[in-house]
Design an enzyme around this catalytic site. Structure first.
Site, PDB file in Angstrom:
ATOM      1  N   GLY A  20       0.801  -1.388  -0.271  1.00  0.00           N
ATOM      2  CA  GLY A  20       0.046   0.139   0.096  1.00  0.00           C
ATOM      3  C   GLY A  20       0.801   1.500   0.008  1.00  0.00           C
ATOM      4  CB  ILE A  21       0.363   4.452   1.524  1.00  0.00           C
ATOM      5  CG1 ILE A  21      -0.732   4.327   1.162  1.00  0.00           C
ATOM      6  CG2 ILE A  21       1.356   5.525   2.423  1.00  0.00           C
ATOM      7  CD1 ILE A  21      -1.353   5.260   2.607  1.00  0.00           C
ATOM      8  CE1 TYR A 155      -6.909   3.564  10.425  1.00  0.00           C
ATOM      9  CE2 TYR A 155      -8.424   5.860   9.868  1.00  0.00           C
ATOM     10  CZ  TYR A 155      -7.089   5.225   9.530  1.00  0.00           C
ATOM     11  OH  TYR A 155      -6.400   4.778   8.997  1.00  0.00           O
ATOM     12  CB  ALA A 188      -6.469   3.277  -4.571  1.00  0.00           C
TER      13      ALA A 188
HETATM   14  N1  LIG Z   1      -5.883   4.110   2.409  1.00  0.00           N
HETATM   15  C1  LIG Z   1      -5.729   5.148   2.999  1.00  0.00           C
HETATM   16  O1  LIG Z   1      -6.818   5.483   2.459  1.00  0.00           O
HETATM   17  C2  LIG Z   1      -5.599   5.315   4.326  1.00  0.00           C
HETATM   18  C3  LIG Z   1      -5.618   6.795   4.643  1.00  0.00           C
HETATM   19  C4  LIG Z   1      -5.199   7.219   5.461  1.00  0.00           C
HETATM   20  C5  LIG Z   1      -4.349   7.355   6.434  1.00  0.00           C
HETATM   21  N2  LIG Z   1      -3.743   5.724   6.001  1.00  0.00           N
HETATM   22  C6  LIG Z   1      -2.892   5.346   6.759  1.00  0.00           C
HETATM   23  O2  LIG Z   1      -1.979   4.905   5.972  1.00  0.00           O
HETATM   24  C7  LIG Z   1      -0.894   3.591   6.611  1.00  0.00           C
HETATM   25  C8  LIG Z   1      -0.896   2.489   5.753  1.00  0.00           C
HETATM   26  O3  LIG Z   1      -2.646   1.925   5.248  1.00  0.00           O
HETATM   27  P1  LIG Z   1      -2.463   1.323   3.378  1.00  0.00           P
HETATM   28  O4  LIG Z   1      -3.722   2.059   3.204  1.00  0.00           O
HETATM   29  O5  LIG Z   1      -1.106   1.643   2.835  1.00  0.00           O
HETATM   30  O6  LIG Z   1      -2.700  -0.076   4.400  1.00  0.00           O
HETATM   31  P2  LIG Z   1      -2.354  -1.752   3.537  1.00  0.00           P
HETATM   32  O7  LIG Z   1      -2.757  -1.465   4.761  1.00  0.00           O
HETATM   33  O8  LIG Z   1      -2.652  -1.626   2.226  1.00  0.00           O
HETATM   34  O9  LIG Z   1      -1.074  -2.037   4.417  1.00  0.00           O
HETATM   35  C9  LIG Z   1      -0.516  -2.241   5.378  1.00  0.00           C
HETATM   36  C10 LIG Z   1       0.585  -2.212   6.073  1.00  0.00           C
HETATM   37  O10 LIG Z   1       1.066  -2.286   6.997  1.00  0.00           O
HETATM   38  C11 LIG Z   1       1.496  -3.534   7.582  1.00  0.00           C
HETATM   39  N3  LIG Z   1       0.949  -4.244   8.884  1.00  0.00           N
HETATM   40  C12 LIG Z   1       0.077  -4.028   9.421  1.00  0.00           C
HETATM   41  N4  LIG Z   1       0.004  -4.095  10.872  1.00  0.00           N
HETATM   42  C13 LIG Z   1       1.536  -3.787  11.248  1.00  0.00           C
HETATM   43  C14 LIG Z   1       2.363  -3.904  12.694  1.00  0.00           C
HETATM   44  N5  LIG Z   1       1.671  -4.499  13.655  1.00  0.00           N
HETATM   45  N6  LIG Z   1       3.861  -4.018  12.202  1.00  0.00           N
HETATM   46  C15 LIG Z   1       4.243  -4.000  11.191  1.00  0.00           C
HETATM   47  N7  LIG Z   1       3.349  -3.918  10.005  1.00  0.00           N
HETATM   48  C16 LIG Z   1       1.927  -3.395  10.027  1.00  0.00           C
HETATM   49  C17 LIG Z   1       1.086  -4.857   7.063  1.00  0.00           C
HETATM   50  O11 LIG Z   1       1.778  -6.197   6.593  1.00  0.00           O
HETATM   51  C18 LIG Z   1       0.348  -4.086   4.889  1.00  0.00           C
HETATM   52  O12 LIG Z   1       1.857  -4.095   4.582  1.00  0.00           O
HETATM   53  C19 LIG Z   1      -2.110   3.933   8.017  1.00  0.00           C
HETATM   54  O13 LIG Z   1      -1.188   4.011   8.806  1.00  0.00           O
HETATM   55  C20 LIG Z   1      -2.830   4.182   7.379  1.00  0.00           C
HETATM   56  O14 LIG Z   1      -4.088   4.249   8.611  1.00  0.00           O
HETATM   57  C21 LIG Z   1      -4.698   5.074   5.139  1.00  0.00           C
END
Ligand SMILES: NC(=O)c1ccc[n+]([C@@H]2O[C@H](COP(=O)([O-])OP(=O)(O)OC[C@H]3O[C@@H](n4cnc5c(N)ncnc54)[C@H](O)[C@@H]3O)[C@@H](O)[C@H]2O)c1
Length: 249
Positions: A20-21, A155, A188
């Site tokens: 992801g991000i 969250y 996304a």
């Molecule tokens: N996708 C969105 O719309 C969005 C919006 C705002 C903020 N965020 C934030 O961005 C960040 C990344 O989100 P994303 O959308 O890429 O999520 P995602 O689920 O696509 O990826 C998350 C990654 O974090 C890892 N992870 C989860 N728990 C973990 C832990 N305890 N220790 C180590 N690694 C761990 C997972 O293995 C995965 O590789 C998060 O903090 C999320 O809250 C996402």
């Protein structure tokens, strides 16, 4: 290339870096010249991305404070202090506050808020001792406003906590390590898959975004690269919102 944006040779730890991000952040920082440490609880995915980027894989669960300290000491011994730490690991869970299982509530706070503290403290102590570095916490628009229609109080509360933790550490470490947050809007990735599959959620989301679309992970990662770089040398304690205008309404 503007000189201050150059990240050549900087050691950058990215938690949740395997997908992801986080994955986009790893790729962008590597493009900028950084040596990326892909830290993720998914060891296999971290190893694959680290190999692709010529970086280092670090299997790590951010909810384990002792493991975070050991990982930081090992990294310090082998490569020196991190120059950049991106606290990106996060999970989401949707349940109403009257019904939420307390174990789920705790899990969300544990990963999204305590996790940021554990890694900030573990890696941050070496950065502070070195007298330089940049920490970037991945917060969310949910740290500032209550999104809807999906219920996710844990969250939202965790992300609001991340915003004040960011400012608190920025003040404690001022003059040595800069600490900022990036607050993405809907992006996304896997994390938004459920909402994107439910028309009643997805249409509400889109209606609330003036730009009318979700962010691509790379658009979030580029904001992180700015805060990581010397281009942001006087920026600390700030939350940089990247949300297509969502919170402007
Ligand atoms: N996708 C969105 O719309 C969005 C919006 C705002 C903020 N965020 C934030 O961005 C960040 C990344 O989100 P994303 O959308 O890429 O999520 P995602 O689920 O696509 O990826 C998350 C990654 O974090 C890892 N992870 C989860 N728990 C973990 C832990 N305890 N220790 C180590 N690694 C761990 C997972 O293995 C995965 O590789 C998060 O903090 C999320 O809250 C996402």
């Amino acid at each position: 290339m503007i000189r201050e944006f150059d990240l050549t040779g900087r050691l950058a730890v990215v938690t949740g870096g395997a997908a992801g991000i986080g994955r986009a952040i790893c790729a962008v920082l590597a493009e900028g010249g950084a040596r990326v440490v892909v830290a993720d609880r998914n060891a296999e995915a971290a190893a694959a991305l680290a190999a692709e980027l010529g970086g280092i894989a670090l299997p790590l669960d951010v909810t384990d404070p002792e493991r975070c300290e050991i990982a930081a000491i090992d990294l310090m011994a082998n490569y020196g202090p991190a120059a950049i730490l991106v606290n990106n690991a996060g999970i989401v869970m949707n349940a109403t506050s009257l019904e939420v299982d307390l174990a789920d509530w705790r899990r969300v706070i544990d990963v999204n808020l305590h996790g940021v503290f554990h890694t900030s403290r573990a890696f941050g102590r070496h950065m502070v001792a070195a007298g330089r570095g940049s920490v970037i916490n991945i917060s969310s628009i949910c740290g500032e406003v209550t999104v809807h229609p999906q219920p996710q109080a844990a969250y939202n509360a965790a992300k609001a906590g991340v915003n004040l933790l960011t400012k608190s550490l920025a003040v404690e470490w001022a003059g040595r390590v800069r600490v900022n947050a990036v607050a993405p809007g809907y992006t996304a990735t896997e994390l938004t898959l459920l909402g994107r599959s439910k028309p009643e959620w997805f249409n509400t989301w889109l209606a609330g975004i003036p730009m009318g679309r979700l962010a691509e992970p790379r658009e979030i990662a580029l904001a992180v690269a700015y805060l990581a770089s010397d281009a942001a040398s006087y920026v600390t304690g700030t939350v940089l919102t990247v949300d297509g205008g969502y919170t402007a309404i």
